[in-house]
Design an enzyme around this catalytic site. Sequence first.
Site, PDB file in Angstrom:
ATOM      1  N   TYR A  33       0.821  -1.210   0.000  1.00  0.00           N
ATOM      2  CA  TYR A  33       0.000   0.000   0.000  1.00  0.00           C
ATOM      3  C   TYR A  33       0.852   1.256   0.000  1.00  0.00           C
ATOM      4  O   TYR A  33       2.065   1.187   0.212  1.00  0.00           O
ATOM      5  CB  TYR A  33      -0.980  -0.008   1.180  1.00  0.00           C
ATOM      6  CG  TYR A  33      -0.375   0.318   2.535  1.00  0.00           C
ATOM      7  CD1 TYR A  33       0.454  -0.584   3.189  1.00  0.00           C
ATOM      8  CD2 TYR A  33      -0.641   1.534   3.154  1.00  0.00           C
ATOM      9  CE1 TYR A  33       0.993  -0.277   4.440  1.00  0.00           C
ATOM     10  CE2 TYR A  33      -0.095   1.850   4.407  1.00  0.00           C
ATOM     11  CZ  TYR A  33       0.713   0.936   5.039  1.00  0.00           C
ATOM     12  OH  TYR A  33       1.248   1.233   6.263  1.00  0.00           O
ATOM     13  N   ARG A  52       8.213   4.125  -4.700  1.00  0.00           N
ATOM     14  CA  ARG A  52       8.284   3.113  -3.635  1.00  0.00           C
ATOM     15  C   ARG A  52       7.294   1.981  -3.889  1.00  0.00           C
ATOM     16  O   ARG A  52       7.600   0.807  -3.632  1.00  0.00           O
ATOM     17  CB  ARG A  52       8.051   3.740  -2.269  1.00  0.00           C
ATOM     18  CG  ARG A  52       8.260   2.736  -1.123  1.00  0.00           C
ATOM     19  CD  ARG A  52       8.191   3.371   0.238  1.00  0.00           C
ATOM     20  NE  ARG A  52       6.892   3.960   0.486  1.00  0.00           N
ATOM     21  CZ  ARG A  52       6.618   4.776   1.499  1.00  0.00           C
ATOM     22  NH1 ARG A  52       7.565   5.104   2.365  1.00  0.00           N
ATOM     23  NH2 ARG A  52       5.410   5.268   1.659  1.00  0.00           N
ATOM     24  N   ARG A 101      -8.309 -20.615  -1.758  1.00  0.00           N
ATOM     25  CA  ARG A 101      -7.177 -20.344  -0.870  1.00  0.00           C
ATOM     26  C   ARG A 101      -6.050 -21.312  -1.170  1.00  0.00           C
ATOM     27  O   ARG A 101      -6.264 -22.528  -1.206  1.00  0.00           O
ATOM     28  CB  ARG A 101      -7.607 -20.481   0.594  1.00  0.00           C
ATOM     29  CG  ARG A 101      -6.486 -20.201   1.595  1.00  0.00           C
ATOM     30  CD  ARG A 101      -7.015 -20.179   3.020  1.00  0.00           C
ATOM     31  NE  ARG A 101      -5.960 -19.835   3.984  1.00  0.00           N
ATOM     32  CZ  ARG A 101      -5.221 -20.737   4.637  1.00  0.00           C
ATOM     33  NH1 ARG A 101      -5.413 -22.024   4.457  1.00  0.00           N
ATOM     34  NH2 ARG A 101      -4.288 -20.332   5.493  1.00  0.00           N
ATOM     35  N   LYS A 150       6.401  -2.065   1.813  1.00  0.00           N
ATOM     36  CA  LYS A 150       5.245  -1.488   2.523  1.00  0.00           C
ATOM     37  C   LYS A 150       4.035  -2.416   2.385  1.00  0.00           C
ATOM     38  O   LYS A 150       3.114  -2.160   1.613  1.00  0.00           O
ATOM     39  CB  LYS A 150       4.948  -0.087   1.986  1.00  0.00           C
ATOM     40  CG  LYS A 150       4.060   0.736   2.903  1.00  0.00           C
ATOM     41  CD  LYS A 150       4.136   2.216   2.553  1.00  0.00           C
ATOM     42  CE  LYS A 150       3.131   3.062   3.277  1.00  0.00           C
ATOM     43  NZ  LYS A 150       3.259   3.054   4.735  1.00  0.00           N
ATOM     44  N   GLU A 182      11.833   2.283  14.243  1.00  0.00           N
ATOM     45  CA  GLU A 182      10.971   3.369  13.748  1.00  0.00           C
ATOM     46  C   GLU A 182       9.704   3.382  14.599  1.00  0.00           C
ATOM     47  O   GLU A 182       9.577   2.601  15.543  1.00  0.00           O
ATOM     48  CB  GLU A 182      10.643   3.165  12.271  1.00  0.00           C
ATOM     49  CG  GLU A 182       9.933   1.855  11.982  1.00  0.00           C
ATOM     50  CD  GLU A 182       9.759   1.536  10.497  1.00  0.00           C
ATOM     51  OE1 GLU A 182       9.663   2.462   9.675  1.00  0.00           O
ATOM     52  OE2 GLU A 182       9.706   0.333  10.181  1.00  0.00           O
ATOM     53  N   LEU A 206      10.960   1.149   7.127  1.00  0.00           N
ATOM     54  CA  LEU A 206      10.390   1.624   5.865  1.00  0.00           C
ATOM     55  C   LEU A 206      11.181   2.853   5.420  1.00  0.00           C
ATOM     56  O   LEU A 206      11.517   3.709   6.242  1.00  0.00           O
ATOM     57  CB  LEU A 206       8.913   1.998   6.049  1.00  0.00           C
ATOM     58  CG  LEU A 206       8.235   2.366   4.730  1.00  0.00           C
ATOM     59  CD1 LEU A 206       7.975   1.120   3.890  1.00  0.00           C
ATOM     60  CD2 LEU A 206       6.946   3.128   4.958  1.00  0.00           C
TER      61      LEU A 206
HETATM   62  N1  PDD Z   1       2.787   4.985   7.347  1.00  0.00           N
HETATM   63  N2  PDD Z   1       7.456   3.670   8.878  1.00  0.00           N
HETATM   64  C1  PDD Z   1       6.315   2.970   8.865  1.00  0.00           C
HETATM   65  C2  PDD Z   1       6.289   1.655   9.550  1.00  0.00           C
HETATM   66  C3  PDD Z   1       5.164   3.488   8.211  1.00  0.00           C
HETATM   67  O1  PDD Z   1       4.017   2.773   8.208  1.00  0.00           O
HETATM   68  C4  PDD Z   1       5.234   4.763   7.611  1.00  0.00           C
HETATM   69  C5  PDD Z   1       4.053   5.364   6.886  1.00  0.00           C
HETATM   70  C6  PDD Z   1       6.453   5.471   7.667  1.00  0.00           C
HETATM   71  C7  PDD Z   1       6.615   6.831   7.037  1.00  0.00           C
HETATM   72  O2  PDD Z   1       6.675   6.735   5.628  1.00  0.00           O
HETATM   73  P1  PDD Z   1       6.151   7.923   4.705  1.00  0.00           P
HETATM   74  O3  PDD Z   1       6.918   9.126   5.098  1.00  0.00           O
HETATM   75  O4  PDD Z   1       6.469   7.474   3.336  1.00  0.00           O
HETATM   76  O5  PDD Z   1       4.668   8.085   4.989  1.00  0.00           O
HETATM   77  C8  PDD Z   1       7.542   4.885   8.296  1.00  0.00           C
HETATM   78  C9  PDD Z   1       1.606   5.451   6.636  1.00  0.00           C
HETATM   79  C10 PDD Z   1       1.439   6.935   6.686  1.00  0.00           C
HETATM   80  C11 PDD Z   1       0.394   4.686   7.146  1.00  0.00           C
HETATM   81  O6  PDD Z   1       0.557   3.484   7.357  1.00  0.00           O
HETATM   82  O7  PDD Z   1      -0.694   5.250   7.299  1.00  0.00           O
END
Ligand code: PDD
Length: 286
Positions: A33, A52, A101, A150, A182, A206
């Site tokens: 996503y 990405r 499945r 992601k 993170e 990420l």
């Molecule tokens: N989350 N690390 C993780 C685990 C994340 O899920 C996200 C983003 C980030 C930041 O990445 P970016 O700057 O590209 O948004 C870092 C999104 C916003 C979400 O899951 O809603």
Amino acid sequence: MSRIVHVNGDYLPEEDAKVSIFDRGFLMSDAVYEVTSVLGGKLIDFAGHATRLARSLRELDMAAPCSEDELLAIHRELIARNDLDEGLIYLQVSRGNPGDRDFAFPGPEVKPTLVLFTQAKPGLADNPAAKVGIKVISIDDIRWGRRDIKTVQLLYPSMGKMMAKKAGADDAWLVEDGFVTEGTSNNAYIVKGGRIITRNLGTDILHGITRAAVLRFAREAQMEVEERPFTIEEAKAADEAFFTSASAFVMPVVEVDGAKVGAGTPGPVAARLREIYLDESRKAAI
Ligand code: PDD
């Protein structure tokens, strides 16, 4: 007016949008996503998110549902149809519906499932939390080893947010082998002696699109940046802490595990970076 969403080429009212119970995103979390923010009806960092997404798909041997230009057109169509001024666009691509499945990946005859929807968030850029800062707790990072992809495997991040809530905090920072990886849904930073410290890129975090932009702006503004892991003890003793994400931009962190960071109020570096990020991103929005 009902929200208009996108499913595999169709624009539909949300109540008419359907995905199969055999979809691998639903059964296996076999999906990736992106979340892109919208300010003033325009997309922030679209190119970064599209790049990405392409990488996530490649790493998982998943077919791309369409070209980057088509994705941009869909994002723009959703903004127009939902009259979105400030908010987010969520995009998900799964390996599709093989009709049953099975652990094995299906063949190329099974097409990926593409879903996008808007989330209106009036006042997103003016989030009052940015003025007071947020509190985090630390929890063990027990996620899988490819956090650079992601994927929609968000059960543990959801649990982390619930653990934070239960502890009277707003979010959790994840710790592995003694170092912060993170946040549950964001990248983590501390500031010490004017230096911005954030974990270096690898498969353990990420590669945040906001992170890349913020670090570029920081270096352009002659701020010192050090990309290395840091500990919770360092965070507690830091002058400032903050996190970045597409939905929160730059968000000050004022408490870590109950200990005040610096004065316990948002620091000047986070405030400055938030301002630069929002200004520059609005200028470059498409
Ligand atoms: N989350 N690390 C993780 C685990 C994340 O899920 C996200 C983003 C980030 C930041 O990445 P970016 O700057 O590209 O948004 C870092 C999104 C916003 C979400 O899951 O809603």
